[in-house]
Design an enzyme around this catalytic site. Structure first.
Site, PDB file in Angstrom:
ATOM      1  N   GLN A   1       0.834  -1.203   0.000  1.00  0.00           N
ATOM      2  CA  GLN A   1       0.000   0.000   0.000  1.00  0.00           C
ATOM      3  C   GLN A   1       0.873   1.259   0.000  1.00  0.00           C
ATOM      4  O   GLN A   1       0.619   2.214  -0.732  1.00  0.00           O
ATOM      5  CB  GLN A   1      -0.893   0.025   1.235  1.00  0.00           C
ATOM      6  CG  GLN A   1      -1.874  -1.132   1.338  1.00  0.00           C
ATOM      7  CD  GLN A   1      -2.694  -1.015   2.607  1.00  0.00           C
ATOM      8  OE1 GLN A   1      -3.555  -0.153   2.724  1.00  0.00           O
ATOM      9  NE2 GLN A   1      -2.427  -1.883   3.564  1.00  0.00           N
ATOM     10  N   LEU A   2       1.908   1.251   0.853  1.00  0.00           N
ATOM     11  CA  LEU A   2       2.758   2.428   1.013  1.00  0.00           C
ATOM     12  C   LEU A   2       3.452   2.809  -0.294  1.00  0.00           C
ATOM     13  O   LEU A   2       3.545   3.993  -0.651  1.00  0.00           O
ATOM     14  CB  LEU A   2       3.793   2.168   2.105  1.00  0.00           C
ATOM     15  CG  LEU A   2       4.769   3.304   2.419  1.00  0.00           C
ATOM     16  CD1 LEU A   2       4.025   4.547   2.904  1.00  0.00           C
ATOM     17  CD2 LEU A   2       5.791   2.843   3.451  1.00  0.00           C
TER      18      LEU A   2
ATOM     19  N   ARG B   1       2.512   2.596  -3.203  1.00  0.00           N
ATOM     20  CA  ARG B   1       1.640   3.198  -4.210  1.00  0.00           C
ATOM     21  C   ARG B   1       1.815   4.712  -4.256  1.00  0.00           C
ATOM     22  O   ARG B   1       1.386   5.363  -5.211  1.00  0.00           O
ATOM     23  CB  ARG B   1       0.178   2.840  -3.935  1.00  0.00           C
ATOM     24  CG  ARG B   1      -0.136   1.358  -4.166  1.00  0.00           C
ATOM     25  CD  ARG B   1      -1.634   1.117  -4.185  1.00  0.00           C
ATOM     26  NE  ARG B   1      -1.904  -0.309  -4.326  1.00  0.00           N
ATOM     27  CZ  ARG B   1      -2.449  -1.082  -3.385  1.00  0.00           C
ATOM     28  NH1 ARG B   1      -2.770  -0.535  -2.219  1.00  0.00           N
ATOM     29  NH2 ARG B   1      -2.666  -2.357  -3.583  1.00  0.00           N
ATOM     30  N   HIS B   2       2.409   5.270  -3.208  1.00  0.00           N
ATOM     31  CA  HIS B   2       2.705   6.706  -3.194  1.00  0.00           C
ATOM     32  C   HIS B   2       4.008   6.900  -3.981  1.00  0.00           C
ATOM     33  O   HIS B   2       5.100   6.906  -3.415  1.00  0.00           O
ATOM     34  CB  HIS B   2       2.820   7.200  -1.752  1.00  0.00           C
ATOM     35  CG  HIS B   2       1.519   7.133  -1.010  1.00  0.00           C
ATOM     36  ND1 HIS B   2       0.620   8.175  -0.975  1.00  0.00           N
ATOM     37  CD2 HIS B   2       0.947   6.122  -0.311  1.00  0.00           C
ATOM     38  CE1 HIS B   2      -0.429   7.824  -0.267  1.00  0.00           C
ATOM     39  NE2 HIS B   2      -0.266   6.584   0.148  1.00  0.00           N
TER      40      HIS B   2
ATOM     41  N   SER C   1      15.947  -6.134   0.996  1.00  0.00           N
ATOM     42  CA  SER C   1      15.663  -7.120  -0.030  1.00  0.00           C
ATOM     43  C   SER C   1      15.418  -8.503   0.560  1.00  0.00           C
ATOM     44  O   SER C   1      16.176  -8.968   1.420  1.00  0.00           O
ATOM     45  CB  SER C   1      16.828  -7.197  -1.017  1.00  0.00           C
ATOM     46  OG  SER C   1      16.657  -8.265  -1.928  1.00  0.00           O
TER      47      SER C   1
ATOM     48  N   ARG D   1      11.571 -17.254  -0.837  1.00  0.00           N
ATOM     49  CA  ARG D   1      10.715 -16.211  -0.224  1.00  0.00           C
ATOM     50  C   ARG D   1       9.265 -16.303  -0.657  1.00  0.00           C
ATOM     51  O   ARG D   1       8.375 -15.760   0.006  1.00  0.00           O
ATOM     52  CB  ARG D   1      11.252 -14.828  -0.583  1.00  0.00           C
ATOM     53  CG  ARG D   1      11.230 -14.543  -2.076  1.00  0.00           C
ATOM     54  CD  ARG D   1      11.721 -13.154  -2.422  1.00  0.00           C
ATOM     55  NE  ARG D   1      11.934 -13.006  -3.855  1.00  0.00           N
ATOM     56  CZ  ARG D   1      12.076 -11.845  -4.478  1.00  0.00           C
ATOM     57  NH1 ARG D   1      12.023 -10.718  -3.777  1.00  0.00           N
ATOM     58  NH2 ARG D   1      12.279 -11.792  -5.775  1.00  0.00           N
TER      59      ARG D   1
ATOM     60  N   ASN E   1       8.916  14.916   0.124  1.00  0.00           N
ATOM     61  CA  ASN E   1       8.727  16.326   0.435  1.00  0.00           C
ATOM     62  C   ASN E   1       7.433  16.507   1.219  1.00  0.00           C
ATOM     63  O   ASN E   1       6.620  15.576   1.329  1.00  0.00           O
ATOM     64  CB  ASN E   1       8.790  17.197  -0.818  1.00  0.00           C
ATOM     65  CG  ASN E   1       7.668  16.912  -1.801  1.00  0.00           C
ATOM     66  OD1 ASN E   1       6.499  16.858  -1.445  1.00  0.00           O
ATOM     67  ND2 ASN E   1       8.031  16.745  -3.080  1.00  0.00           N
TER      68      ASN E   1
ATOM     69  N   ARG F   1      -4.002   8.281   4.435  1.00  0.00           N
ATOM     70  CA  ARG F   1      -3.809   7.105   5.284  1.00  0.00           C
ATOM     71  C   ARG F   1      -4.215   7.286   6.741  1.00  0.00           C
ATOM     72  O   ARG F   1      -4.281   6.318   7.491  1.00  0.00           O
ATOM     73  CB  ARG F   1      -2.344   6.662   5.201  1.00  0.00           C
ATOM     74  CG  ARG F   1      -1.872   6.361   3.795  1.00  0.00           C
ATOM     75  CD  ARG F   1      -2.778   5.356   3.069  1.00  0.00           C
ATOM     76  NE  ARG F   1      -2.237   4.991   1.760  1.00  0.00           N
ATOM     77  CZ  ARG F   1      -2.736   4.035   0.988  1.00  0.00           C
ATOM     78  NH1 ARG F   1      -3.819   3.364   1.365  1.00  0.00           N
ATOM     79  NH2 ARG F   1      -2.193   3.755  -0.187  1.00  0.00           N
TER      80      ARG F   1
END
Length: 221
Positions: free
Chosen positions: A81-82, A84-85, A94, A150, A166, A177
């Site tokens: 979700q994060l 997507r910004h 990794s 994984r 920024n 959010r």
């Protein structure tokens, strides 16, 4: 400022690595340039300018202040979700090159949703997660590369990352959010980002409070 969702995702930690030292000054100067106004003014005048820019939707001036954050304990499900910004720069640990080290019965690196954590389904959830972790270790021992092993790991497996953004994008992230309709884990992350930046300095606290409406007399709601 609304009540923080501290208990929803207790494993998440947010640390401010770097941040613009004087963000109100920086943003005010940018706005003064746009309107050929004086840049050498009192702090109160600068803060008033910043509030005016926000209330008018003049958000480009907020792009000149920024922060870098270190986040740990975030699930891979929430990471999806994060990221997507897309105006945020991310570096994420990794799973392709870093072997995940799970001890037997160790669930310290798995985020458990509250809807499971406090129900009779917790035992079954933990059983399946530990089975996946054992399978991952067995695949590694059999010579399967980490980038392939994984695939068996749960979405709740936590990770760590560094993100730089920024203030315009920061405010957009928090607006999206911290909304009650957002998923619980990313709500908790947004709340912790908000709090971490408020704690950086008085000037950052003033900047973060620009988003919140005030009662007569300037008291935050």
């Amino acid at each position: 400022m609304r009540e923080l969702q501290q208990d929803a995702a207790p494993m998440i930690t947010v640390e401010v690595v770097q941040a613009t030292p004087r963000p109100i000054d920086h943003i005010s100067m940018s706005m003064a340039t746009c309107y050929a106004s004086k840049s050498d003014v009192t702090y109160e005048k600068m803060l008033k300018r910043v509030k005016s820019a926000y209330s008018r939707g003049h958000m480009s001036v907020f792009e000149h202040a920024w922060c870098t954050l270190s986040v740990e304990g975030l699930s891979r499900a929430c990471l999806a979700q994060l990221t997507r910004h897309r105006l945020i720069s991310f570096c994420v640990q990794s799973q392709r090159y870093v072997k995940q080290d799970f001890g037997e019965g160790d669930l310290s690196r798995v985020c458990v949703p509250p809807s499971i954590k406090y129900t009779d389904q917790l035992q079954e959830f933990c059983k399946l997660v530990m089975a996946a972790q054992r399978c991952y270790q067995a695949l590694l021992e059999a010579g399967v590369p980490p980038q392939d092993a994984r695939y068996v790991l749960p979405e709740g497996t936590t990770t760590q990352l560094v993100m730089t953004l920024n203030v315009r994008e920061l405010f957009h992230l928090l607006d999206m959010r911290q909304d009650p309709s957002a998923q619980w884990e990313i709500q908790a992350l947004a709340d912790k980002i908000d709090r971490a930046l408020i704690d950086v300095s008085e000037e950052w606290a003033d900047l973060m409070h620009v988003r919140y409406p005030c009662l007569p007399g300037g008291n935050l709601i």
